[in-house]
Enzyme design. Sequence first.
Site: not given
Ligand SMILES: Cc1ncc(COP(=O)(O)O)c(C=O)c1O
Length: 424
Positions: A131, A209, A234-235, A384
């Site tokens: 990510f 992660d 939140y997912k 997706r």
């Molecule tokens: C795999 C992954 N890591 C990190 C994040 C970032 O999250 P945040 O905005 O809560 O820091 C996301 C956001 O969608 C994500 O999908």
Amino acid sequence: MPNDAAGLARTDAEALDAHDPLRACRDEFVITDPDLCYLDGNSLGRLPKRTVDVVHRYLTQEWGSELVAGWSHWIDEAQRVGDLIGSATLGAASGQVLAIDTTSVNFYQLCDAAIRARPNCDTVVSDTANFPTDRYILEGLCARHGKRLVLIDDESGEEFVTPDMLAAHLDSRTALVTLSVVQYRSGALHDVAALTKMAHDAGALVVWDASHAVGVVDMHFDRDDVDLAVGCTYKYGNAGPGSPAWLYVNQRLQGSLRVPIQGWFAQRDQFAMGQGFDRAGGMRGFQIASPSIVGMRCIEASFGMIAQAGLPAIAAKAALGTDMMVRLHDAWLAPLGFELITPRDPARRGGHVTLRHADAKQIAVAMRELVNVIPDYREPSSIRLAMSPLATSFVEVWDGFARIRDLVATGKYRTVAVSSDRVT
Ligand SMILES: Cc1ncc(COP(=O)(O)O)c(C=O)c1O
């Protein structure tokens, strides 16, 4: 194209819903438009009805009436709610998870701590498909600490780091390996136990992660000897946009690792407000500051639902739902120019599948604007689509795919303008 070309008629989807052990859960969500096929629960989960009541009660019966006295029982909520996340979704015994801050902040904190815990090593390993926030934070950390960042590139398009690929990049110079449990774009699910063990054998620490896995993949952090992990709520967690994230620190590392931000919640005698930082033991030593209590209530409500349903049942429904998507893709969408980039084996994916198409960006906009199906779009050319097991029905998936098929087969999607919205 016949509707049952996949060997799956709409009545089959109805039968799957009728026999779904989680079918009652869908009624526990706010669904304002029964015609909508919401296939984006991998990005933002639906609102649980109980969250509305829980938050209302918090506002009126806690904050509104208790005022500042509430902090006497709110103060350790990051740990109490962290324990719920740990037991419901991570396979983590209590005292190892905090519900706090954002995934990005938690990732920065834990990666920095891990890098500094291996002062004689100069390499950090991740992958090109990780990510963006993870890659950007690693770039910054490596520049600051004078380390080398190695990004593994799976050229197959599946974005899957195999043990062999990792082995080729591991040696005694490796301080940290950090990967996503489920890849945000392709949906590929990594082998957490095997990759963690390989990194340990090389002397490295691992930060996982788990943002795209939490609440849909049955994870076992303690059993798999995971070191450190972060993720959002939140997912598939359904705790709401911007709800607090979480971080996991294995008990065996809590005494030795030091996060870079020394906030007042990590101070042993926090309310003595004295001079000099004296770090608290346990997970409080990893907490920076005040938890969002309204956020804690949202997590409690939605992760309580996950705990009730149980991860094995949730993961089983995700496997069935994504299998339906793969079959409908093969029968209906592949002939229209779509390509599946998610692994076909359900044991190697999470709750979403990703389809490539040359016109994916325009199709994704048309799905929302013309046929009431919500996916998300990710560069390059990727749509997706998710089964979020507590909220999504099999009929919703079947109808969504039938509408995509008709939208593309008729060429109607070409009538919409590609959105200039910053969010895709
Ligand atoms: C795999 C992954 N890591 C990190 C994040 C970032 O999250 P945040 O905005 O809560 O820091 C996301 C956001 O969608 C994500 O999908």
